[in-house]
Design a protein around this motif. Structure first.
Motif, PDB file in Angstrom:
ATOM      1  N   ARG A 187     -23.970  57.755  37.830  1.00  0.00           N
ATOM      2  CA  ARG A 187     -25.027  57.052  38.573  1.00  0.00           C
ATOM      3  C   ARG A 187     -24.487  55.784  39.240  1.00  0.00           C
ATOM      4  NH1 ARG A 187     -30.152  58.759  37.513  1.00  0.00           N
ATOM      5  NH2 ARG A 187     -30.466  60.174  35.762  1.00  0.00           N
ATOM      6  N   GLY A 188     -23.169  55.691  39.383  1.00  0.00           N
ATOM      7  CA  GLY A 188     -22.587  54.513  40.014  1.00  0.00           C
ATOM      8  C   GLY A 188     -21.738  53.722  39.037  1.00  0.00           C
ATOM      9  N   GLY A 189     -20.958  52.784  39.590  1.00  0.00           N
ATOM     10  CA  GLY A 189     -20.122  51.933  38.757  1.00  0.00           C
ATOM     11  C   GLY A 189     -18.847  52.625  38.338  1.00  0.00           C
ATOM     12  N   GLN A 190     -18.314  52.244  37.192  1.00  0.00           N
ATOM     13  CA  GLN A 190     -17.060  52.792  36.674  1.00  0.00           C
ATOM     14  C   GLN A 190     -17.312  53.425  35.320  1.00  0.00           C
ATOM     15  OE1 GLN A 190     -13.794  50.111  36.931  1.00  0.00           O
ATOM     16  NE2 GLN A 190     -12.329  51.470  35.947  1.00  0.00           N
ATOM     17  N   VAL A 191     -16.798  54.629  35.129  1.00  0.00           N
ATOM     18  CA  VAL A 191     -17.000  55.372  33.895  1.00  0.00           C
ATOM     19  C   VAL A 191     -15.644  55.770  33.319  1.00  0.00           C
ATOM     20  CG1 VAL A 191     -17.959  57.458  32.845  1.00  0.00           C
ATOM     21  CG2 VAL A 191     -19.249  56.238  34.614  1.00  0.00           C
ATOM     22  N   GLU A 192     -15.437  55.498  32.036  1.00  0.00           N
ATOM     23  CA  GLU A 192     -14.214  55.900  31.346  1.00  0.00           C
ATOM     24  C   GLU A 192     -14.518  57.154  30.513  1.00  0.00           C
ATOM     25  OE1 GLU A 192     -10.173  55.639  29.904  1.00  0.00           O
ATOM     26  OE2 GLU A 192     -11.200  54.589  31.539  1.00  0.00           O
ATOM     27  N   PHE A 247     -21.864  55.662  44.311  1.00  0.00           N
ATOM     28  CA  PHE A 247     -20.705  56.457  43.940  1.00  0.00           C
ATOM     29  C   PHE A 247     -20.024  55.858  42.714  1.00  0.00           C
ATOM     30  CE2 PHE A 247     -21.434  57.523  48.343  1.00  0.00           C
ATOM     31  CZ  PHE A 247     -21.264  58.889  48.332  1.00  0.00           C
ATOM     32  N   THR A 248     -19.317  56.697  41.994  1.00  0.00           N
ATOM     33  CA  THR A 248     -18.730  56.328  40.706  1.00  0.00           C
ATOM     34  C   THR A 248     -17.225  56.482  40.737  1.00  0.00           C
ATOM     35  OG1 THR A 248     -20.735  57.046  39.544  1.00  0.00           O
ATOM     36  CG2 THR A 248     -18.723  56.836  38.230  1.00  0.00           C
ATOM     37  N   GLN A 249     -16.529  55.578  40.045  1.00  0.00           N
ATOM     38  CA  GLN A 249     -15.095  55.713  39.832  1.00  0.00           C
ATOM     39  C   GLN A 249     -14.885  56.191  38.398  1.00  0.00           C
ATOM     40  OE1 GLN A 249     -12.815  52.082  39.844  1.00  0.00           O
ATOM     41  NE2 GLN A 249     -10.947  53.129  40.445  1.00  0.00           N
ATOM     42  N   LEU A 250     -14.299  57.391  38.257  1.00  0.00           N
ATOM     43  CA  LEU A 250     -14.049  57.973  36.941  1.00  0.00           C
ATOM     44  C   LEU A 250     -12.591  57.775  36.555  1.00  0.00           C
ATOM     45  CD1 LEU A 250     -15.898  61.415  37.149  1.00  0.00           C
ATOM     46  CD2 LEU A 250     -16.649  59.394  35.928  1.00  0.00           C
ATOM     47  N   THR A 251     -12.349  57.333  35.342  1.00  0.00           N
ATOM     48  CA  THR A 251     -10.983  57.212  34.832  1.00  0.00           C
ATOM     49  C   THR A 251     -10.909  57.830  33.444  1.00  0.00           C
ATOM     50  OG1 THR A 251     -11.480  55.010  33.953  1.00  0.00           O
ATOM     51  CG2 THR A 251     -10.492  55.120  36.149  1.00  0.00           C
ATOM     52  N   GLY A 252      -9.705  58.132  33.011  1.00  0.00           N
ATOM     53  CA  GLY A 252      -9.521  58.722  31.691  1.00  0.00           C
ATOM     54  C   GLY A 252      -8.052  58.847  31.344  1.00  0.00           C
ATOM     55  N   ARG A 253      -7.802  59.436  30.161  1.00  0.00           N
ATOM     56  CA  ARG A 253      -6.423  59.557  29.678  1.00  0.00           C
ATOM     57  C   ARG A 253      -6.278  60.868  28.932  1.00  0.00           C
ATOM     58  NH1 ARG A 253      -3.154  57.016  25.356  1.00  0.00           N
ATOM     59  NH2 ARG A 253      -5.111  56.442  24.357  1.00  0.00           N
ATOM     60  N   VAL A 254      -5.081  61.482  29.035  1.00  0.00           N
ATOM     61  CA  VAL A 254      -4.791  62.737  28.349  1.00  0.00           C
ATOM     62  C   VAL A 254      -3.596  62.516  27.426  1.00  0.00           C
ATOM     63  CG1 VAL A 254      -4.174  65.164  28.622  1.00  0.00           C
ATOM     64  CG2 VAL A 254      -5.649  64.057  30.309  1.00  0.00           C
ATOM     65  N   VAL A 255      -3.741  62.940  26.173  1.00  0.00           N
ATOM     66  CA  VAL A 255      -2.658  62.824  25.191  1.00  0.00           C
ATOM     67  C   VAL A 255      -2.461  64.169  24.515  1.00  0.00           C
ATOM     68  CG1 VAL A 255      -3.151  60.375  24.789  1.00  0.00           C
ATOM     69  CG2 VAL A 255      -4.237  62.114  23.343  1.00  0.00           C
ATOM     70  N   THR A 292       1.668  57.497  32.345  1.00  0.00           N
ATOM     71  CA  THR A 292       0.974  56.960  31.166  1.00  0.00           C
ATOM     72  C   THR A 292      -0.138  57.883  30.687  1.00  0.00           C
ATOM     73  OG1 THR A 292      -0.645  55.704  32.471  1.00  0.00           O
ATOM     74  CG2 THR A 292       1.471  54.633  32.011  1.00  0.00           C
ATOM     75  N   GLY A 293      -0.243  59.056  31.315  1.00  0.00           N
ATOM     76  CA  GLY A 293      -1.278  60.006  30.941  1.00  0.00           C
ATOM     77  C   GLY A 293      -2.633  59.729  31.547  1.00  0.00           C
ATOM     78  N   ARG A 294      -2.723  58.737  32.423  1.00  0.00           N
ATOM     79  CA  ARG A 294      -4.007  58.360  32.988  1.00  0.00           C
ATOM     80  C   ARG A 294      -4.303  59.142  34.268  1.00  0.00           C
ATOM     81  NH1 ARG A 294      -6.729  54.703  30.530  1.00  0.00           N
ATOM     82  NH2 ARG A 294      -8.174  54.535  32.291  1.00  0.00           N
ATOM     83  N   PHE A 295      -5.597  59.319  34.540  1.00  0.00           N
ATOM     84  CA  PHE A 295      -6.057  59.953  35.773  1.00  0.00           C
ATOM     85  C   PHE A 295      -7.256  59.186  36.300  1.00  0.00           C
ATOM     86  CE2 PHE A 295      -8.381  62.029  32.342  1.00  0.00           C
ATOM     87  CZ  PHE A 295      -9.684  62.034  32.798  1.00  0.00           C
ATOM     88  N   GLU A 296      -7.568  59.451  37.586  1.00  0.00           N
ATOM     89  CA  GLU A 296      -8.665  58.725  38.223  1.00  0.00           C
ATOM     90  C   GLU A 296      -9.289  59.585  39.314  1.00  0.00           C
ATOM     91  OE1 GLU A 296      -9.390  54.635  40.865  1.00  0.00           O
ATOM     92  OE2 GLU A 296      -7.452  55.016  39.884  1.00  0.00           O
ATOM     93  N   PHE A 297     -10.614  59.563  39.389  1.00  0.00           N
ATOM     94  CA  PHE A 297     -11.366  60.169  40.489  1.00  0.00           C
ATOM     95  C   PHE A 297     -12.168  59.058  41.162  1.00  0.00           C
ATOM     96  CE2 PHE A 297     -11.050  63.738  37.457  1.00  0.00           C
ATOM     97  CZ  PHE A 297     -10.402  64.656  38.267  1.00  0.00           C
ATOM     98  N   GLU A 298     -11.973  58.897  42.472  1.00  0.00           N
ATOM     99  CA  GLU A 298     -12.689  57.865  43.205  1.00  0.00           C
ATOM    100  C   GLU A 298     -13.887  58.454  43.952  1.00  0.00           C
ATOM    101  OE1 GLU A 298      -9.974  55.914  45.783  1.00  0.00           O
ATOM    102  OE2 GLU A 298      -9.144  54.644  44.220  1.00  0.00           O
TER     103      GLU A 298
END
Length: 809
Positions: free
Chosen positions: A96-101, A24-32, A63-69
Motif C-alpha cells: 500500500r506504499g512506502g517501504q516493505v522488508e 507505489f512500494t519499494q520491496l527489499t529482502g534477503r536470501v540465505v 550480500t544476498g539482498r534483492f530489491e523491487f522498486e
C-alpha cells in the motif's frame, strides 16, 4: 493545443481530489542458505497472488539482498529459486506504499530436479499495462514460423497496410527500437529487417504511446520496442530452432542461441537464418484527364520475391564488481532480396498514344551488409538506485540495388508500335553512424528520482544512382537522370526527467532539447538544402490509484519526426513507363503534441483515450503529369493532422480451459492542407478489433485462435478498404519439457486483402494488393544446458533514433 490541455488537466486533477490513493512500494529482502549464509545470484520472482503470474524478477547481490522498486498496490508472493536448492516462498502480503522488508527467505540444500521446480509465471500473449502494451511472443503458438512484421501486425492498435506501412491507432510515424536502441533505418528498411527476422528470435514487443523525455523525441505515434531473446541462465545454456512453412512456396528458418554466465562474466551470441519465397499481385486502375475525357489504364502486376537473410549477434559483459559492469556488443545483418515481375497495362479511351498496351518486365536484385558495434558501461553507486550508464556506438550500412525495367508498346493485335524502352537503375547507399550517450539516475529521498542525460549522433549517407537506357544492345548512362546525393546530419540532445510522489499522486515530468544541423546535397542536380534548428520536447505523466482496484493516469508529450534518409533522396525508381516513385530533399520535420488518459480496473481491464495534433505532417502523396499521363508517388509535408483514439481491452474467462482477450480501438483521422493549388480534406472514423482466444487442451497441448478486423480508414489522400484475417496455432512441450513443437496457420480463411483509392483533384487511382498470406508453419525449439533462471542485463545503446531512419534491411 493549450486550450485543450488546460481543461483536460484540471478535470483529471479534480478527480484526484475525489478518490483515495495507494502509492507505489519499494520491496527489499534477503536470501540465505540453511547455514544462514547469504546466497548470491538467486533468482527472485515477484508473483501476483491471484494466479502466480510473474510481476517482476531480479537477482540477489553478493550480500544476498534483492530489491523491487515501484511496486503497484496489490497482493503478492515472493519466490526465491536456485538449482540445487529447494525453492522458498514468502507468505502472501499486500502493498500500500512506502517501504516493505520481506522476511528472510531460506534455501534448503537438496537435489531438486528441474521437473520438480514449477513456476507459474507464464504471461498472456497480449499484456496491457497503464503505459504500454506488451506482446509476449513465447506465449503464443500462432507466432511460430512467422516473421517479425507478421508478428507485429497482431498487436492491438497496430496496422500494417498493403505497402507495409506501420501505423499505431491510425497514426503513422512509429519509432521502432530493438532491445531499447534505435535502428537508424527508414521505415522501408525497418520493414525488411522485420521480414527477415524469425518470430522465434523475438522475446516480446512493447508499445509505448507517450514515452518520457529519456527517449529520443522521434516517433509521433509512439515507440515500438522489440526485445530479442537472450538467455538468462547461470552456467552454459542455449537453444536451437528449426522450422519450415508452405503457402504457395516453401519457407525455412533456423536459429542458435548460446549463453555462458559466471559470477564475473557473461558471454552470449545468436545466429538466425530466414528464407522466404512468396508471390504478390497488384492491380492498379487509373483515369487521367485527356481532351475533356479520360484515358483509362488497367494495370495488373505479378511478382515473385526471394529473401535470404542472416542475422547474428555476439557480446560480452564483465562484472567488474557487484555494482559495475562493462560490456561490448556486435550485431550484423546481411542478405539478398531478389524479385521478378510482369506488369501489363491496358490503355483505353481517348489518348495520345499509338499503342494500347504496355508490358513491363522487371528484375530487381538487392544486397545489404550492416554492422553495428557497441561499448557500454554501467555503475550503481548504491542500493537506492543511483546509477550511471554510458554507451558508444559505431554502425555501417551498405546497400546495393540493381533494377532493370523493360517496357514494350503493343497495339490491339499484339504488335509492337515503337521501339521498347529498356532502362536500368543501379543504386548504392553507404551510411555511417557515430553516436554516444550517457544517462544518470539520482534518487532523492524515499519517493523521488531525478534522471538526466546527454546524447550526440553524427550521420553521413552517400548515395549513388546510375540511370541508363539500352541503345543498340549497349547500356548508355543518362547523365540527366543519374545522381549523387550526400546527406550529413548531427543531433546533440540533453534531457532531465523528474519522478516524485505528491499528495499520493505519482508525477513524472521531463524536458528534452535537441539541436539539429543537416546538409543535403544533390551533386548532379546542384541542389543543396542546409538546416539547423533547436527544438524543445516537454513530457508529463500523472497517475493515481482510485480506491483499491481502480487506476487513472494522464500523459502528455511533444515529439518530432525527421524525414528518413531514403525520403530525402531525390532518386527515381520505376514500376513501369507511367508509374514510379521518387524522394523529396526539401522535406521538413513534423511536430506532434499528444495527450492521453488511461483507466485500469484490477490491472486487467483498460480504457485509453488519446488525442494528438501533428503539424507539417510527412505523408506519402500521389502527383500526376497530365501531359505525359504519368502518375508518381512521393513524400510531402501537409499542414495538419488530427487523431483521436479510444481503446478498450478486457479478458474473458469462458471456462477453466478457455480464455479470451478482446482489444477494441476506435480512431478518427482528419487531414487539412492546401496542396498543389487545391485542398486535401480527408477525415474518417475507423476501428479495429483484435480477439485472442487461448485453449488448454488434453495432453498439455495449448491452442490459440486470433481474429483481426480493420474497418475502412483514411490517411492523407488515401482511403483504405477494410481488412480481416484469422490465425490459428497449437503448441506442445516434448522431450521432458526441453523441446517445444509449434504448428500454426496464418490467414486461415485466405481473406487478407489490401485495397486503397485516391480521389484528389485530377487523380483517380484504385489499387488492390494481395499476396501469399495463407501459409502453414511448423517449428521445433530445443533448450539445452543449465535451466536455472538468471536475469540478463538489458540496455539501450546510443544510436537508437538514427537507425530508424536508414534504408536498412
Amino acid at each position: 493545443m493549450k486550450t485543450f490541455l488546460l481543461p483536460f488537466t484540471l478535470l483529471l486533477l479534480s478527480s484526484f481530489q475525489v478518490f483515495g490513493q495507494g502509492s507505489f512500494t519499494q520491496l527489499t529482502g534477503r536470501v540465505v542458505d540453511d547455514k544462514q549464509i547469504p546466497v548470491e545470484f538467486v533468482n527472485v520472482l515477484l508473483l501476483n497472488a491471484a494466479d502466480s503470474s510473474l510481476a517482476k524478477g531480479t537477482l540477489t547481490d553478493s550480500t544476498g539482498r534483492f530489491e523491487f522498486e515501484s511496486v503497484a498496490p496489490g497482493k503478492y508472493l515472493v519466490s526465491a529459486e536456485l538449482i540445487g536448492y529447494a525453492p522458498s516462498r514468502s507468505d502472501l502480503f499486500e502493498t500500500r506504499g512506502g517501504q516493505v522488508e520481506i522476511p528472510v527467505l531460506t534455501l534448503l540444500n537438496g537435489a531438486v530436479s528441474l521437473s520438480e521446480v514449477v513456476v507459474a509465471a507464464k504471461r498472456p500473449f497480449i499484456e496491457l499495462q497503464a503505459d504500454k502494451i506488451i506482446l509476449n511472443v513465447e506465449s503464443s503458438p500462432v507466432a511460430a514460423g512467422s516473421n517479425g512484421l507478421e508478428l507485429l501486425s497482431k498487436a492491438p492498435g497496430v496496422n500494417v497496410d498493403q505497402d507495409n506501412r506501420i501505423s499505431l491507432k491510425g497514426k503513422q510515424g512509429v519509432q521502432v527500437m530493438i532491445d531499447g536502441k534505435n535502428t537508424y533505418m527508414s521505415m522501408d528498411d525497418v520493414v525488411k529487417l522485420l521480414q527477415s527476422t524469425p518470430a522465434n528470435a523475438i522475446e516480446k514487443i512493447e508499445i509505448m504511446l507517450n514515452p518520457s523525455a529519456k527517449y529520443d523525441a522521434a516517433g509521433n505515434a509512439g515507440i515500438i520496442n522489440i526485445k530479442m531473446k537472450r538467455d538468462k541462465n547461470l552456467g552454459f545454456n542455449g537453444s536451437a530452432t528449426i522450422g519450415g512453412g508452405y503457402g504457395r512456396y516453401y519457407k525455412a528458418n533456423g536459429g542458435l542461441r548460446l549463453n555462458y554466465r559466471s559470477k564475473q562474466v557473461q558471454l552470449f551470441g545468436d545466429y538466425n537464418y530466414y528464407n522466404n519465397q512468396r508471390w504478390q499481385n497488384i492491380e492498379i486502375d487509373r483515369k487521367v484527364p485527356f481532351e475533356g475525357d479520360f484515358t483509362v489504364y488497367d494495370q495488373i502486376g505479378r511478382e515473385i520475391n526471394w529473401l535470404n537473410s542472416h542475422n547474428y549477434k555476439a557480446g560480452a559483459d564483465w562484472f567488474v564488481s557487484p555494482k559495475t559492469t562493462v560490456g561490448v556488443l556486435y550485431s550484423g545483418r546481411q542478405g539478398d532480396w531478389d524479385g521478378a515481375s510482369t506488369n501489363i497495362s491496358d490503355i483505353s479511351g481517348p489518348n495520345p498514344w499509338t499503342h494500347s498496351q504496355v508490358r513491363a518486365n522487371g528484375d530487381i536484385s538487392e544486397h545489404w551488409n550492416n554492422n553495428s558495434y557497441n561499448a557500454n558501461f554501467r555503475h550503481q553507486f548504491n542500493e537506492k538506485g543511483r546509477e550511471l550508464t554510458i554507451d558508444a556506438d559505431y554502425s555501417t550500412f551498405a546497400n546495393d540495388n540493381n533494377q532493370f525495367n523493360f517496357n514494350y508498346f503493343l497495339n490491339t493485335n499484339g504488335e509492337e508500335t515503337s521501339a521498347p524502352n529498356l532502362i536500368r537503375n543501379l543504386s548504392n547507399s553507404d551510411i555511417t553512424i557515430k553516436a554516444a550517450k550517457a544517462d544518470y539516475v539520482h534518487p532523492i529521498g524515499e519517493s523521488s528520482r531525478l534522471e538526466a542525460g546527454l546524447k550526440s549522433s553524427m550521420v553521413r549517407t552517400d548515395n549513388g544512382l546510375d540511370f541508363g537506357q539500352q541503345q543498340d544492345g549497349e547500356w548508355v548512362q543518362d547523365s540527366l537522370r543519374s545522381d549523387h546525393f550526400i546527406y550529413e546530419e548531427d543531433i546533440h540532445a540533453g534531457y532531465v526527467n523528474f519522478n516524485t510522489q505528491y499528495k499520493n499522486i505519482q508525477i513524472q515530468a521531463g524536458l528534452r532539447a535537441e539541436y539539429t544541423v543537416s546538409d543535403g546535397m544533390s551533386v548532379t542536380l546542384d541542389q543543396r538544402v542546409k538546416r539547423d534548428y533547436l527544438s524543445w520536447f516537454p513530457s508529463l505523466s500523472l497517475s493515481r490509484q482510485l480506491a483499491e482496484k481502480h487506476n487513472l493516469s494522464l500523459s502528455y508529450s511533444r515529439r518530432i519526426d525527421r524525414p528518413n534518409y531514403e525520403n530525402l533522396n531525390p532518386f527515381v525508381f520505376f514500376l513501369d513507363q507511367y508509374t514510379f516513385g521518387k524522394g523529396n530533399p526539401f522535406l521538413t520535420p513534423q511536430y506532434t503534441n499528444s495527450v492521453s488518459a488511461n483507466y485500469g480496473f484490477k490491472e486487467v481491464f483498460f480504457v485509453s483515450l488519446s488525442y494528438s495534433r501533428t503539424d507539417d505532417v510527412i505523408t506519402e502523396v500521389l502527383e500526376q503529369e497530365d501531359e505525359t499521363q504519368r502518375t508518381y508517388q512521393t513524400v510531402q509535408n501537409l499542414a495538419q493532422f488530427d487523431n483521436i483514439s479510444l481503446s478498450f481491452s478486457a479478458p474473458i474467462e469462458a471456462a477453466k480451459w478457455w480464455t479470451l482477450r478482446a482489444n477494441l480501438t476506435g480512431f478518427y483521422n482528419s487531414f487539412q492542407s492546401p496542396y498543389l493549388g487545391g485542398v486535401i480534406e480527408q477525415s474518417q472514423l475507423s476501428a479495429n478489433v483484435h480477439l485472442s482466444q487461448q485453449f488448454s487442451l488434453p495432453m498439455g497441448i495449448k491452442g490459440e485462435l486470433t481474429a483481426f478486423y480493420q474497418s475502412p480508414s483514411a490517411y492523407g489522400m488515401f482511403e483504405m478498404r477494410h481488412q480481416f484475417f484469422i490465425d490459428a496455432g497449437l503448441s506442445a512441450k516434448v522431450l521432458k519439457g526441453k523441446g517445444t513443437l509449434r504448428l500454426n496457420v496464418n490467414d486461415l480463411l485466405n481473406t487478407m486483402r489490401f485495397a486503397v483509392k485516391v480521389r484528389q483533384d485530377n487523380i483517380f487511382v484504385d489499387v488492390e494488393n494481395y499476396r501469399e498470406s495463407r501459409k502453414a508453419n511448423l517449428t521445433f525449439t530445443y533448450n539445452f544446458g543449465n535451466s536455472n533462471v538468471k536475469a540478463a542485463r538489458r540496455r539501450s545503446t546510443a544510436n537508437e533514433d538514427e537507425l530508424n531512419r536508414i534504408n536498412q534491411n
